[in-house]
Design a protein around this motif. Structure first.
Motif, short mmCIF file in Angstrom:
data_model
loop_
_atom_site.label_atom_id
_atom_site.label_comp_id
_atom_site.label_asym_id
_atom_site.label_seq_id
_atom_site.Cartn_x
_atom_site.Cartn_y
_atom_site.Cartn_z
N GLY A 132 0.62 -1.07 0.20
CA GLY A 132 -0.05 0.40 -0.01
C GLY A 132 0.58 1.12 0.35
O GLY A 132 0.73 1.87 0.65
N LEU A 133 2.02 1.52 -0.92
CA LEU A 133 3.00 2.58 -1.10
C LEU A 133 3.12 3.02 -1.93
O LEU A 133 4.52 3.56 -2.41
CB LEU A 133 4.01 1.74 -0.22
CG LEU A 133 4.01 2.03 2.11
CD1 LEU A 133 5.31 1.75 2.66
CD2 LEU A 133 3.16 2.97 1.87
N ASN A 134 1.83 2.63 -2.93
CA ASN A 134 2.13 3.59 -4.66
C ASN A 134 3.33 4.82 -4.08
O ASN A 134 2.34 5.59 -3.39
CB ASN A 134 0.93 3.62 -5.68
CG ASN A 134 0.92 1.44 -5.97
OD1 ASN A 134 1.86 0.61 -6.25
ND2 ASN A 134 -0.09 1.26 -5.75
N GLY A 135 3.59 5.20 -5.13
CA GLY A 135 3.80 6.49 -5.50
C GLY A 135 5.26 7.06 -4.34
O GLY A 135 5.24 9.01 -3.73
N ILE A 136 5.69 6.85 -3.21
CA ILE A 136 6.75 7.54 -2.40
C ILE A 136 7.80 6.02 -2.62
O ILE A 136 8.69 6.89 -1.68
CB ILE A 136 6.23 6.70 -0.77
CG1 ILE A 136 6.97 5.31 -0.75
CG2 ILE A 136 5.00 6.58 -0.52
CD1 ILE A 136 6.77 4.75 0.66
N ASP A 137 8.28 5.95 -4.05
CA ASP A 137 9.32 5.63 -4.05
C ASP A 137 10.73 6.72 -4.04
O ASP A 137 12.61 5.57 -4.29
CB ASP A 137 9.61 4.64 -5.69
CG ASP A 137 9.12 4.91 -6.40
OD1 ASP A 137 7.69 6.19 -6.53
OD2 ASP A 137 9.69 5.09 -8.09
N ARG A 138 10.70 7.42 -4.29
CA ARG A 138 11.62 8.77 -4.21
C ARG A 138 12.09 8.96 -3.05
O ARG A 138 12.89 10.01 -3.13
CB ARG A 138 11.29 9.50 -5.40
CG ARG A 138 11.72 9.24 -6.92
CD ARG A 138 11.48 10.42 -7.12
NE ARG A 138 11.47 10.51 -9.10
CZ ARG A 138 11.38 10.86 -10.17
NH1 ARG A 138 11.22 12.45 -10.27
NH2 ARG A 138 11.75 10.24 -11.45
N LEU A 140 12.64 9.31 1.35
CA LEU A 140 14.28 8.62 2.26
C LEU A 140 13.28 8.45 3.04
O LEU A 140 12.92 8.62 3.75
CB LEU A 140 15.00 9.91 2.18
CG LEU A 140 16.28 10.49 1.33
CD1 LEU A 140 17.26 11.47 1.37
CD2 LEU A 140 16.73 9.30 0.58
N PRO A 141 13.93 7.18 3.99
CA PRO A 141 13.39 6.82 5.36
C PRO A 141 13.26 7.89 5.62
O PRO A 141 11.76 7.59 6.91
CB PRO A 141 14.05 5.61 5.66
CG PRO A 141 15.04 5.28 4.63
CD PRO A 141 15.15 6.59 3.62
N SER A 145 7.15 7.37 8.12
CA SER A 145 5.93 8.11 9.69
C SER A 145 7.24 6.37 9.93
O SER A 145 7.67 5.40 9.06
CB SER A 145 5.02 7.19 9.35
OG SER A 145 4.59 6.43 8.57
N GLY A 146 7.28 6.00 11.09
CA GLY A 146 7.05 4.50 11.28
C GLY A 146 6.79 3.16 10.74
O GLY A 146 6.92 2.49 10.33
N ASP A 175 1.53 3.10 16.47
CA ASP A 175 0.28 3.60 17.06
C ASP A 175 -0.69 2.77 16.47
O ASP A 175 -0.36 1.86 15.35
CB ASP A 175 -0.63 4.75 16.11
CG ASP A 175 0.00 4.80 13.96
OD1 ASP A 175 -1.59 4.64 13.37
OD2 ASP A 175 0.41 4.83 13.49
N PRO A 176 -1.91 2.46 16.29
CA PRO A 176 -3.43 1.44 16.80
C PRO A 176 -3.68 0.82 14.68
O PRO A 176 -3.43 -0.23 14.81
CB PRO A 176 -3.81 1.62 17.31
CG PRO A 176 -3.52 2.80 18.01
CD PRO A 176 -2.12 3.03 17.53
N THR A 177 -3.45 2.35 14.13
CA THR A 177 -3.66 1.98 12.52
C THR A 177 -2.55 1.59 11.95
O THR A 177 -2.87 0.38 11.11
CB THR A 177 -4.05 3.50 12.00
OG1 THR A 177 -4.92 3.97 12.27
CG2 THR A 177 -4.34 3.25 10.40
N SER A 178 -1.56 1.68 12.47
CA SER A 178 -0.11 1.30 11.55
C SER A 178 0.12 -0.12 12.47
O SER A 178 0.34 -1.07 11.17
CB SER A 178 0.71 2.12 11.70
OG SER A 178 1.32 3.53 11.28
N THR A 179 -0.56 -0.27 13.61
CA THR A 179 0.10 -1.70 13.52
C THR A 179 -1.92 -2.33 12.97
O THR A 179 -0.73 -3.85 12.85
CB THR A 179 0.08 -1.26 15.01
OG1 THR A 179 0.99 -1.68 16.05
CG2 THR A 179 -0.66 -3.80 16.08
#
Length: 250
Positions: A132-138, A140-141, A145-146, A175-179
């Motif tokens: 679920g991370l389309n479009g973030i490839d450029r 940096l870490p 977010s965590g 956070d609960p959503t990311s978990t």
């Protein structure tokens, strides 16, 4: 899917560092598509078991079989070949801060000798889409977010289409959503791709949600092992551990 053939098998595994005995006679098997959570107090040697399966450490005694091969008998070249089938999500995601998201996910593919840039690009974009991370490839870490960093780490681990996934505290600090997103992905890859998953976590709520099975490690041995609901009812030690009333170790 053949549930009769274990993907991982530990037989009478003991691990010692000098005078410190971490494991003494560990025995278990894991099957395709199964999500197993390894519970236990801090310092009981849970992460060391992940490293044994990866071939990053060798047991003092016993056999560690991965996809039918005893990895304790393999040389470094053979180990590297076996690791292609194992993905690992590290506790802190372990991304390279100076590399973009794209380069982080592509890193393992290049390390394994892939030179077709078009193929690398397709795999990276597919894996980022899977988490679920389309479009973030450029990015940096440091710009993530965590939870996003954990998902990038997961995309990198999945780049080689592993048959086995190892998770070291996958939801710590989230956070609960990311978990929930990480939990959903663990379940998804197990169910849809038949990936054998071994999770090390202290997050009991997450462990209850994702797991088919729990194992409890204490004082160097597996003291409880079984389907989550069954072992929760049958094992006093599991009940004490998940309720925070653990007294077996200090």
């Amino acid at each position: 899917m053949n549930y009769a053939t274990p993907t991982i098998e530990l037989s009478n595994v003991s691990t010692r560092f000098g005078q410190l005995e971490v494991h003494r006679g560990i025995n278990f098997t894991l099957k395709p598509g199964e999500v197993t959570t390894l519970l236990g107090p801090s310092g009981s040697g849970k992460t060391i078991i992940l490293k044994l399966i990866m071939g990053l450490l060798a047991p003092t005694a016993g056999a560690v079989k991965v996809l039918g091969r005893d990895i304790t008998a393999l040389d470094e070249t053979e180990l590297r070949q076996t690791r292609v089938d194992i993905g690992m999500l590290f506790q802190g995601a372990a991304l390279f801060d100076s590399l973009s998201v794209f380069e982080n996910v592509a890193y393992g593919l290049r390390e394994r000798g892939e030179r077709d840039e078009e193929k690398i690009r397709a795999i990276v974009h597919e894996r980022l889409g899977m988490v679920g991370l389309n479009g973030i490839d450029r990015k940096l870490p440091a710009q993530l977010s965590g939870g996003q960093r954990k998902r990038v780490g997961l995309a990198r681990a999945l780049a080689s289409s592993p048959k086995i996934m190892l998770y070291d505290e996958p939801t710590t600090g989230l956070d609960p959503t990311s978990t929930r997103k990480i939990d959903d992905l663990i379940i998804k890859f197990s169910r849809e791709r038949g990936i054998t998953s071994l999770v090390v976590t202290h997050d009991i709520q997450s462990a209850r949600r994702v797991s088919d099975r729990w194992m409890l490690l204490s004082r160097g041995v597996i003291v409880a092992d079984g389907p989550v609901d069954e072992v929760s009812r049958a094992s006093k030690q599991v009940a004490e551990f998940v309720s925070g009333e653990w007294k077996d170790e200090v």
